[in-house]
Structure formats: C-alpha cells, structure tokens
Design an enzyme around this catalytic site. Structure first.
Site, mmCIF file in Angstrom:
data_model
loop_
_atom_site.group_PDB
_atom_site.id
_atom_site.type_symbol
_atom_site.label_atom_id
_atom_site.label_comp_id
_atom_site.label_asym_id
_atom_site.label_seq_id
_atom_site.Cartn_x
_atom_site.Cartn_y
_atom_site.Cartn_z
ATOM 1 C CE LYS A 212 2.989 28.866 28.893
ATOM 2 N NZ LYS A 212 3.057 29.378 27.530
ATOM 3 C CD GLU A 218 -11.002 33.551 34.808
ATOM 4 O OE1 GLU A 218 -9.805 33.527 35.184
ATOM 5 O OE2 GLU A 218 -11.411 34.275 33.883
ATOM 6 N N GLY A 274 -0.689 28.273 25.542
ATOM 7 C CA GLY A 274 -1.892 27.666 26.130
ATOM 8 C C GLY A 274 -2.791 27.032 25.075
ATOM 9 N NE ARG A 275 -2.920 31.559 20.566
ATOM 10 C CZ ARG A 275 -2.263 32.405 21.339
ATOM 11 N NH1 ARG A 275 -2.475 32.407 22.647
ATOM 12 N NH2 ARG A 275 -1.372 33.231 20.847
ATOM 13 C CD GLU A 360 -5.604 33.554 23.986
ATOM 14 O OE1 GLU A 360 -6.398 33.982 24.839
ATOM 15 O OE2 GLU A 360 -4.994 32.470 24.143
ATOM 16 C CG HIS A 391 -33.296 23.723 11.631
ATOM 17 N ND1 HIS A 391 -34.391 23.617 10.809
ATOM 18 C CD2 HIS A 391 -32.528 22.630 11.376
ATOM 19 C CE1 HIS A 391 -34.317 22.497 10.119
ATOM 20 N NE2 HIS A 391 -33.178 21.874 10.436
ATOM 21 C CE LYS A 500 -5.676 36.855 31.825
ATOM 22 N NZ LYS A 500 -4.500 36.037 31.548
HETATM 23 O O1 F6P Z 1 -6.133 34.900 29.374
HETATM 24 C C1 F6P Z 1 -5.796 34.142 28.276
HETATM 25 C C2 F6P Z 1 -4.988 32.952 28.675
HETATM 26 O O2 F6P Z 1 -3.723 33.339 29.080
HETATM 27 C C3 F6P Z 1 -4.905 31.933 27.545
HETATM 28 O O3 F6P Z 1 -3.907 32.225 26.649
HETATM 29 C C4 F6P Z 1 -4.699 30.674 28.304
HETATM 30 O O4 F6P Z 1 -4.959 29.534 27.533
HETATM 31 C C5 F6P Z 1 -5.670 30.869 29.445
HETATM 32 O O5 F6P Z 1 -5.590 32.244 29.746
HETATM 33 C C6 F6P Z 1 -5.403 30.056 30.682
HETATM 34 O O6 F6P Z 1 -4.138 30.320 31.190
HETATM 35 P P1 F6P Z 1 -3.458 29.355 32.229
HETATM 36 O O7 F6P Z 1 -3.281 28.034 31.586
HETATM 37 O O8 F6P Z 1 -2.167 30.006 32.591
HETATM 38 O O9 F6P Z 1 -4.378 29.247 33.423
#
Ligand code: F6P
Length: 528
Positions: A212, A218, A274-275, A360, A391, A500
């Site tokens: 987003k 990452e 995002g979620r 979240e 199990h 972060k």
């Molecule tokens: O760090 C949490 C977050 O902002 C989530 O809310 C989001 O889904 C995820 O990181 C990834 O964010 P992006 O889509 O901006 O890479």
C-alpha cells in the site's frame, strides 16, 4: 440520531457506564451456576434458537455459556453503543478513521451500486485493469521479455499485502489455474526468496510487488533481490521496465519513481486498510490464480454478508452476535485468548490472517478519542487446523486452568477429499466441540474433563469463492462491531511504527543514541 451526533457521543461514550454493562457484570457472577448442557435441558429449542443460517453458511452458537437473559443484555449493550451509526457511516463513506483522517471503504469494493460516482468509477477502472492483466497472464497473452508465457507468479508483500491473497489462493486451490504456480514472499529473511528463485525461470516468472505504501522495508528489500536476480540471469539492465514486474499500491507516484511503468501499476486507495485489502487490486494474485469470475463471486459472497450485516435485526445479525459473545468472555468472564480451528487443511492460513484482522484492528489501549480504556480490548487470537491441533494444544483446551472460546469451522462437502476421510475429519470436529462442552467425570482428577467449555460451530456447505467471501466478511464485521462497542478506532495501527523506527536506528552505523544498554550489548554480539 445521525452519525455526527454519535461522533460527539463517542467522545463521552463509555460502555462500562451503560445499564447493560452493569447487568452483564451481575450476570457474570452467577453464570457458572448452570452448565451449558443444562440450558439445553431447559430449552429443547436452544439449538435452533441459537443458530443462524445464511445461504450455505450455518452458525450454531448454542454451545456457549449464555442464556436468553445474557444475550438480551449483550444485545442491549450493542444497542446503546455507536455500532449502528458507525456501520452506516462505513457503508456511506463518512470518515470514521479519526486518527488518520480517512474513510473506511473496503465494503465499497464489493458493492456494484456504491452511491459515490467518482469512487465507484475509480473502483471499476482498477478492477477492469486488474482483470485484464490477470486474464492475459492466465491465457498466456502476457509474455515475458523474450516472448514466453508466464508460469510462475511471485507476490512480494507483507501483512495485509500478503496474508489475504496467500490465504485465499490456498483456500481456493480447487479453482486454481493449473499451469501457473503461485508463490508468496513476505519475510525479510533472505532464505525464502533465495530458495524460491533457485527453482524459477526468470523468462517465465512475474513478480507482483504489493505494498500500500510502497515503502515497507521487507517488501522493498525482497523486490530488490528479485530485480537483481532477473538482471543477473537475463542481462537486462532495467528489469522493472519489463513485463516481469507489476506493482500494486496506493502510492503510485512512489512506484513510478522506483521505475515501474505506469501501465504495470494497479492502484488502490488510502481508504482501504491493509488488512481489508484483498478485495482491492491487492487481490491481483487471487485473480490470476482463480480467474475473474471466481474473484467476482468472492466479492459477491462478501457483499451478501454486508447486506445481512446492514439489514438483519441485531439479535439475528451474525457478525453482531459473534462480536457480543466475544465481548461476554473478554470483558465479563476474563478470558485471555480465543482460538480459530478450521477443520479443512486448505484454511490453514486463516488463523494467521485473522490474527492481523483482529489484533491489528482492536489491539488498542485508548478510545477512539485517545482516552485510556478502563476495560480490556481484544484478546489474543490464535489457532491452527484440526485435527492437527488436537495432537498439540487441545490438552490445554480440555483441561487447562483457563478456558478458551473456540470457533470451529467445518466444510460439509469437500470434493477434493475422500468421502471416508472427510467423514472422519468432521466427526473429530463434532466430537471435540461436544467433549469440550459436556466434559466427563472420572475417579482420578487427572482423567476428569471439567466441560462447560464454549465454542461456535461455523459450517460452510462447500468451500467456494462465494462461501469464503461470506466467511471473511463475517469476521471483518465481527471485529468492527467489537471495536465499535469498545469505542476503539479499529482502522489505524500506530502500534507498529515505533519498532520500524528503532529498526532503522539499529541499522544506522553512525548514530546509536537513544538505544538502551541491553540492545547495545546484543548489537555488539551480533556484529552491528
Ligand atoms: O506494519 C503494519 C502494516 O502497515 C500493515 O498494516 C500492513 O498490512 C503491512 O504493514 C504492509 O504494509 P504495506 O502494504 O504498506 O507494505
């Protein structure tokens, strides 16, 4: 009362000062005087009265530690909360994400009749672009740089830009395009992407960089690994300009600055959290995997749950009832966690997806207006598939000192399984829920099952795009209802930011100021 009045009400709204809260506190003191089984004896209609069926989805919440009186008080708590007004605000696009000043409009993505023309048309534009690209990839018309058709799709994203698409592609494997492999890379750990790339052919692979913000560390690091790999394997100096890279983002300018051509960028908007984004173009990988029609059906399923949520009376409203049961245990019976146990291996990523959705959204300690909460917000969500969990951790569920309310999710008919095995799988699910509730006396305390442990049974007739859409929207709305009653802003996530920032600090060779002695020592040990 309109939404604006209620916004003001939210400033002072405190669920603990309602009569319903007081009543529930009283009722909680005597709830264990009657076991769940006794409620069935008292009321032969309990199962049907405490069940709701909706177009292939059946939810039985009769195995809960509740009576009519408790449910009435819970429903009254919902009525006295801003839930209904906030729900209407979401569906009409009134901003309710105060701390970010944003609207919350993921439901518009599945509403073909969304009233705001400008929003509806930009949703339609991006949806059409997404389905066109997905179709071209599926039929072999989206070619690699040297003219070969695409056989591997790698989604690079994390959190909401990974969990939803990965979970849906896995759940709907039955509907997947057989000659395209889907892969999901999320962690900044360098092993998964390097191991994956060893198996891939750069001429037949595309990477979907899903973010987003288009700044998430990452995702950007993994995307660079992919770029370098394509460059090294093919000799192309600017791989981003080839058809091997697509971007899905709300920050199109940033993606363009990074070098991705505008026609390879699909856009969504700041009003999709995002979620909650799998319904948007973040669903590109889903669309490639299961095709445009199935993706549409997924949206229709969610839309059907939206309609139910909007129109069903509170007492028969599925998301509302599931939310209230969760509040009962969380705020009045002091549980610490809830578990989701799907009896379907293809729903294996669902608990992880729900962890982000729930924790979240509602893992907050202040109200929507910044006032510290005097009551608990959401408990820990966890789980994994049955029978595997049986199990591993079911010992605690049956005999531990804490009880954990459980959502069992079963699929009545599974064409991909074998009739005999499927019967055994479902028998296990039914037996576990029954055993947890009924318990069993024994001569030795070690062998005694206390019982009275509650669960909800969610049955899907089949696992299809439609039923999955309904199920996911059910959970989205459940989380929303809880946030509304707890007076939380469920749509921001400030709690992820500090970590972060400190990661950047730890990575900063020049400036170690502000880091604590333990962290500095560990950095030395790790060679920072
Ligand atoms: O760090 C949490 C977050 O902002 C989530 O809310 C989001 O889904 C995820 O990181 C990834 O964010 P992006 O889509 O901006 O890479």
């Amino acid at each position: 009362m309109g939404y604006t009045d209620k916004v003001d009400t939210r400033k002072t709204y405190d669920p603990t000062s309602t009569d319903a809260w007081r009543k529930l506190t009283d009722l909680s003191k005597t709830v264990y005087e009657k076991g769940i089984l006794e409620h069935f004896t008292d009321n032969p209609f309990r199962t049907s009265q405490y069940s709701i069926s909706l177009n292939g989805l059946h939810v039985d919440y009769s195995k809960h530690l509740v009576s009519d009186e408790i449910l009435d008080a819970l429903n009254s708590l919902a009525e006295k909360s801003p839930l209904a007004e906030l729900r209407d605000a979401i569906f009409s696009g009134t901003p309710i994400n105060e701390s970010e000043g944003r609207r919350v409009l993921h439901t518009a993505l599945r509403n073909p009749d969304f009233p705001d023309g400008a929003i509806a048309s930009s949703i339609a534009t991006q949806f059409n672009r997404m389905t066109t690209i997905a179709n071209r990839i599926r039929v072999g018309d989206w070619k690699g740089y040297d003219g070969k058709r695409i056989h591997s799709v790698v989604n690079i994203g994390i959190g909401g830009s990974d969990l939803g698409p990965k979970m849906v592609c896995e759940a709907l494997r039955e509907f997947a395009q057989p000659d395209i492999d889907m892969h999901f890379i999320s962690n900044v750990d360098g092993e998964p992407i390097r191991s994956l790339l060893k198996q891939l052919d750069p001429t037949t692979t595309i990477f979907v960089v899903a973010s987003k913000t288009f700044t998430t560390q990452e995702t950007m690091v993994n995307a660079q690994v992919a770029i370098d790999w394509v460059s090294e394997k093919t000799g192309i100096t600017e791989p981003l300009s080839t058809p091997h890279f697509l971007a899905v983002t709300a920050a199109t300018d940033t993606a363009i600055e990074r070098g991705i051509p505008a026609n390879q960028i699909l856009q969504f908007w700041d009003w999709v959290g995002g979620r909650y984004s799998l319904w948007s173009v973040i669903g590109l990988t889903i669309c490639i995997c299961i095709g445009q029609e199935n993706f549409r059906t997924l949206l229709h399923g969610a839309r059907e749950m939206d309609d139910h949520f909007l129109n069903a009376p509170l007492g028969k409203n599925l998301p509302v009832q599931l939310a209230l049961l969760g509040i009962w245990y969380n705020n009045f019976l002091d549980i610490q966690s809830t578990a989701v146990i799907p009896y379907c291996e293809r729903l294996g990523f669902l608990p992880t997806f729900l962890q982000q959705l729930d924790m979240e959204s509602n893992g907050k300690r202040v109200s929507s207006h910044g006032v510290p909460l005097t009551y608990d917000s959401t408990p820990v969500t966890w789980g994994q598939t049955g029978t595997n969990g049986q199990h591993a951790f079911f010992q605690l569920l049956h005999q531990g000192t804490r009880f954990v309310p459980i959502d069992f999710i079963g699929v009545a008919n599974d064409q991909l399984s074998d009739g005999k095995q499927h019967r055994i799988l479902l028998a296990n699910m039914l037996a576990q829920a029954a055993a947890l509730m009924s318990g069993e006396a024994a001569d030795s305390p070690e062998q005694e099952y206390p019982g009275n442990r509650p669960s909800t049974m969610i049955l899907l007739n089949k696992l299809t795009p439609h039923s999955l859409g309904m199920l996911l929207a059910l959970y989205e709305h459940k989380v929303f209802c809880q946030g509304a009653i707890w007076n939380i802003n469920s749509f921001d996530q400030w709690g992820v930011e500090l970590g972060k920032r400190l990661t950047s600090k730890v990575l900063d060779d020049q400036d170690r100021s502000g880091l604590d002695p333990s962290t500095l020592d560990l950095m030395d040990r790790l060679g920072f």
